[in-house]
Design an enzyme around this catalytic site. Structure first.
Site, PDB file in Angstrom:
ATOM      1  N   HIS A   1       0.834  -1.217   0.000  1.00 34.35           N
ATOM      2  CA  HIS A   1       0.000   0.000   0.000  1.00 34.35           C
ATOM      3  C   HIS A   1       0.863   1.260   0.000  1.00 34.35           C
ATOM      4  CE1 HIS A   1      -4.150  -1.588   0.627  1.00 34.35           C
ATOM      5  NE2 HIS A   1      -3.483  -2.660   0.947  1.00 34.35           N
TER       6      HIS A   1
ATOM      7  N   ASP B   1      -6.916 -13.173  -1.209  1.00 31.26           N
ATOM      8  CA  ASP B   1      -8.154 -12.394  -1.361  1.00 31.26           C
ATOM      9  C   ASP B   1      -8.210 -11.627  -2.684  1.00 31.26           C
ATOM     10  OD1 ASP B   1      -6.291 -10.456  -0.660  1.00 31.26           O
ATOM     11  OD2 ASP B   1      -7.817  -9.184   0.265  1.00 31.26           O
ATOM     12  N   HIS B   2      -7.149 -11.714  -3.484  1.00 32.67           N
ATOM     13  CA  HIS B   2      -7.185 -11.120  -4.839  1.00 32.67           C
ATOM     14  C   HIS B   2      -6.057 -11.729  -5.656  1.00 32.67           C
ATOM     15  CE1 HIS B   2      -4.093  -8.798  -2.945  1.00 32.67           C
ATOM     16  NE2 HIS B   2      -4.920  -7.967  -2.351  1.00 32.67           N
TER      17      HIS B   2
ATOM     18  N   TYR C   1     -14.370  -7.211  -4.508  1.00 30.06           N
ATOM     19  CA  TYR C   1     -15.117  -7.870  -3.427  1.00 30.06           C
ATOM     20  C   TYR C   1     -16.623  -7.778  -3.696  1.00 30.06           C
ATOM     21  CZ  TYR C   1     -10.557  -7.432  -1.244  1.00 30.06           C
ATOM     22  OH  TYR C   1      -9.212  -7.505  -0.991  1.00 30.06           O
TER      23      TYR C   1
ATOM     24  N   TYR D   1     -13.443 -25.182 -10.277  1.00 31.16           N
ATOM     25  CA  TYR D   1     -12.969 -26.308  -9.486  1.00 31.16           C
ATOM     26  C   TYR D   1     -11.915 -25.879  -8.454  1.00 31.16           C
ATOM     27  CZ  TYR D   1     -12.774 -31.480  -9.440  1.00 31.16           C
ATOM     28  OH  TYR D   1     -12.892 -32.795  -9.117  1.00 31.16           O
TER      29      TYR D   1
END
Lengths: 570, 91
Positions: free
Chosen positions: A257, A291-292, A358, A491
């Site tokens: 960041h 998460d990404h 998200y 999958y």
């Protein structure tokens, strides 16, 4: 003779005026930014534009500094490099007063690879740029250099007839075009985005324009976010980041960041190669993970695989605008797709954002059919139709949206189950072992903090599972869909893991219900033994009554026997 | 008075929002619509109210649930009405 001087003067003034006019309007900077800064794009000089941008950039109310939770955390030693504007102080160990040349000489021994990388960089070879021929695909750099010089002249950092000789250590780490020696213990700085922006005003302004173009119609995200321009602000305004005691863990977040603070994340120091920043690997360190997983899923897509197979044949040195035509590129890259907007390329990468990674964020899904979102979808179609037909592109993007909603629906079903448990106070340990999170975080259900802080049964396992189902699996499902990696939403990632999480939540929920039923029965049994006088059924009452009656009868008989014996004795 | 009722309705939706949050984003001024309802709504695009579409999410008794487009559209319309000016147009 005098007349000639006058003529020269008039021509020079005219030239300067023209140059000023050419420089004033930065075509690739959206009007929203000029409006937000209170500038007339046709009149503002580079100096005025730069100063307005920097004023906002350095304003704590606009995201500079420690943020609203600054009193809850302190920097660690490494933080001085992550937010230099707030924390950096020059080292006191080297008591040198050095010239431009001496920086290079000394650091050839002290940090030789810095020097080696810088020496082959464009920054150290400006004359090569000046000598580029129009037929060279890199010829665009010559105009960029002239623009940089125009910016510096407007700022008074370069003489009107002076050329920029180089961009050396002292320029970035002390002062642009420094002529004097620098005191190593006092003058040294870490170059922040505004330092690069002194020369690269266009790129800095484009990047800063993200604050103005990423405005959600319903406050789905804070203004200007998500973006590179405010990624550090987003970091320090994350409650758990400020609150958690494990600062070295938290600074790992900061490392992804820092685009807001410095410009060396994509084109790394000290070569600062634009070609490097155009390659997908440049984005990978940050745009990857649980998460990404943009990097992983893009790399596995045909798009990414083509880059891996064919990219060696492409000329990465050409600007993004020319990548397909002159660079030989025949598959899309991160930068190629995300830096493009309506056929133009800039450092603002927010203008096509619709899902923002998200899908579960309030109002994101509800907004996906809005005119706002449709216009952005149209812009994506412009991107895709550089290669695909519009029908192909739209059919796939429709699949992406609906596929994302399918994952969201599955998550919402599971979430409802777990949230009900929370509302009823039935999460494991909810009433007995759920310590409050560190301040200023407030206790809550399924909050982001629980991904980075835990104690006792906060969060409960089933709560973390449903949280990760959204934050990780659903996010990855969308990322897989958005980056055309089939296994990435079916999958391997997305649906498969979401299915597993759903199954395990249902399984755990049923077990909890069965355990609760068993507990109720045990409580009932325990209730019988609470007291001899706690008689719940007729049998108990008859038994105790019989016992009492028997004892009374026995007592009466004993009394009668005792009296009879007394009488006999008498 | 109606505004008050609408505001109360919206507040209940917003405060009762069941979503978890990525860092920073807390609320939206749009009334929530479940993803399954959005999918039904999208399936009913350019269809008549009497048309019936297959759910993209629900299975009951071994069969994919059938949804009447009038019902699917009504669910979304109710949320959009509750959103008021927050919904600035679109499908």
């Amino acid at each position: 003779m005098h007349a000639r001087h006058w003529l020269k003067g008039i021509m020079l003034a005219g030239g300067l005026l023209l140059a000023g006019m050419v420089q004033a309007n930065i075509s690739t900077v959206p009007s929203e930014t000029y409006e937000a800064l209170g500038l007339d794009r046709n009149k503002a000089t580079p100096k005025e534009t730069y100063e307005a941008l920097v004023k906002r950039y350095k304003d704590p109310a606009q995201g500079a500094g420690k943020g609203t939770m600054g009193k809850y955390w302190e920097p660690i030693p490494y933080s001085i490099y992550l937010d230099p504007a707030t924390f950096y102080k020059p080292p006191t160990s080297m008591r040198e007063v050095a010239s431009r040349k001496e920086c290079v000489e000394c650091h050839s021994d002290e940090s030789p690879v810095w020097v080696q990388a810088w020496k082959r960089s464009t920054h150290a070879n400006l004359d090569k740029v000046r000598n580029l021929k129009p037929e060279d695909p890199l010829y665009y750099k010559k105009a960029k250099l002239e623009e940089v010089e125009g910016n510096l002249r407007s700022l008074g950092k370069l003489g009107e007839k002076e050329s920029l000789k180089e961009v050396g250590c002292i320029d970035c780490h002390v002062e642009v075009n420094a002529k004097k020696k620098a005191d190593h213990t006092k003058d040294l700085i870490m170059p922040t985005a505004d330092v690069c922006g002194t020369c690269h005003l266009r790129e800095f302004a484009e990047r800063e324009s993200e604050r103005d173009t990423m405005i959600w119609p319903n406050g789905q995200w804070p203004d200007g976010r998500p973006s590179h321009a405010l990624d550090y602000k987003a970091n320090v305004e994350t409650t758990v980041w400020a609150a958690m005691p494990q600062r070295e863990v938290a600074e790992g977040c900061t490392m992804c960041h820092t685009n807001q603070n410095k410009c060396d994340s994509c084109h790394t120091r000290h070569e600062f190669s634009a070609a490097e920043s155009r390659k997908p690997e440049a984005c990978a360190t940050c745009h990857s993970g649980v998460d990404h997983n943009n990097w992983e899923t893009y790399s596995m897509s045909k798009h990414g695989k083509m880059v891996a197979m064919l990219g060696d044949n492409w000329n990465w040195e050409v600007q993004l605008k020319d990548a397909y035509a002159k660079g030989g590129q025949n598959a899309p890259t991160c930068a190629g797709c995300h830096f493009e907007y309506e056929g133009e390329y800039s450092h603002n990468i927010t203008r096509k954002i619709r899902w923002a990674n998200y899908p579960f964020v309030p109002g994101i899904a509800e907004n996906i059919t809005s005119d706002w979102s449709e216009a952005r979808l149209d812009s994506w179609v412009v991107t895709c139709t550089q290669c695909h037909s519009e029908r192909f592109a739209r059919s796939y993007l429709d699949l992406m949206d609906k596929g994302t909603l399918a994952g969201l629906a599955k998550y919402q079903e599971a979430h409802e189950i777990v949230e009900k448990l929370y509302k009823e106070g039935n999460l494991t340990g909810q009433k007995t072992n759920r310590p409050v999170p560190p301040e200023p975080e407030k206790p809550g259900f399924g909050i982001f903090t629980q991904l980075f802080w835990s104690k006792g049964n906060n969060p409960a396992s089933i709560e973390l599972k449903v949280l990760e189902m959204a934050e990780n699996d659903l996010a990855k499902m969308h990322v897989g869909l958005a980056h055309t990696n089939p296994g990435g939403w079916t999958y391997t990632e997305g649906w498969g893991p979401i299915n597993r999480a759903y199954v395990e939540i249902q399984d755990e929920h049923t077990k909890m219900q069965e355990m609760a039923a068993l507990q109720a029965r045990v409580n009932k049994l325990e209730g019988k033994r609470a007291s001899l006088l706690d008689l719940n059924n007729p049998e108990d009452k008859i038994s105790l009554g019989g016992l009492g009656g028997g004892m009374l009868l026995a007592g009466t008989l004993a009394l009668m026997g005792w009296r009879k014996r007394k009488q006999n004795q008498a | 008075m109606n505004k008050v009722i609408v505001a109360a309705f919206v507040s209940i939706f917003v405060l009762g929002s069941t979503a978890t949050f990525a860092s920073g984003n807390l609320t939206s001024s749009l009334a929530p619509i479940a993803a399954k309802d959005l999918l039904n709504y999208l399936s009913c695009k350019d269809k008549k109210p009497t048309d019936v579409v297959k759910s993209r999410t629900d299975v009951e008794n071994g069969k994919i649930v059938r949804v009447k487009c009038a019902d699917a559209v009504a669910v979304v319309k109710k949320a959009r009405d509750a959103s008021g000016d927050a919904w600035q147009g679109g499908y």
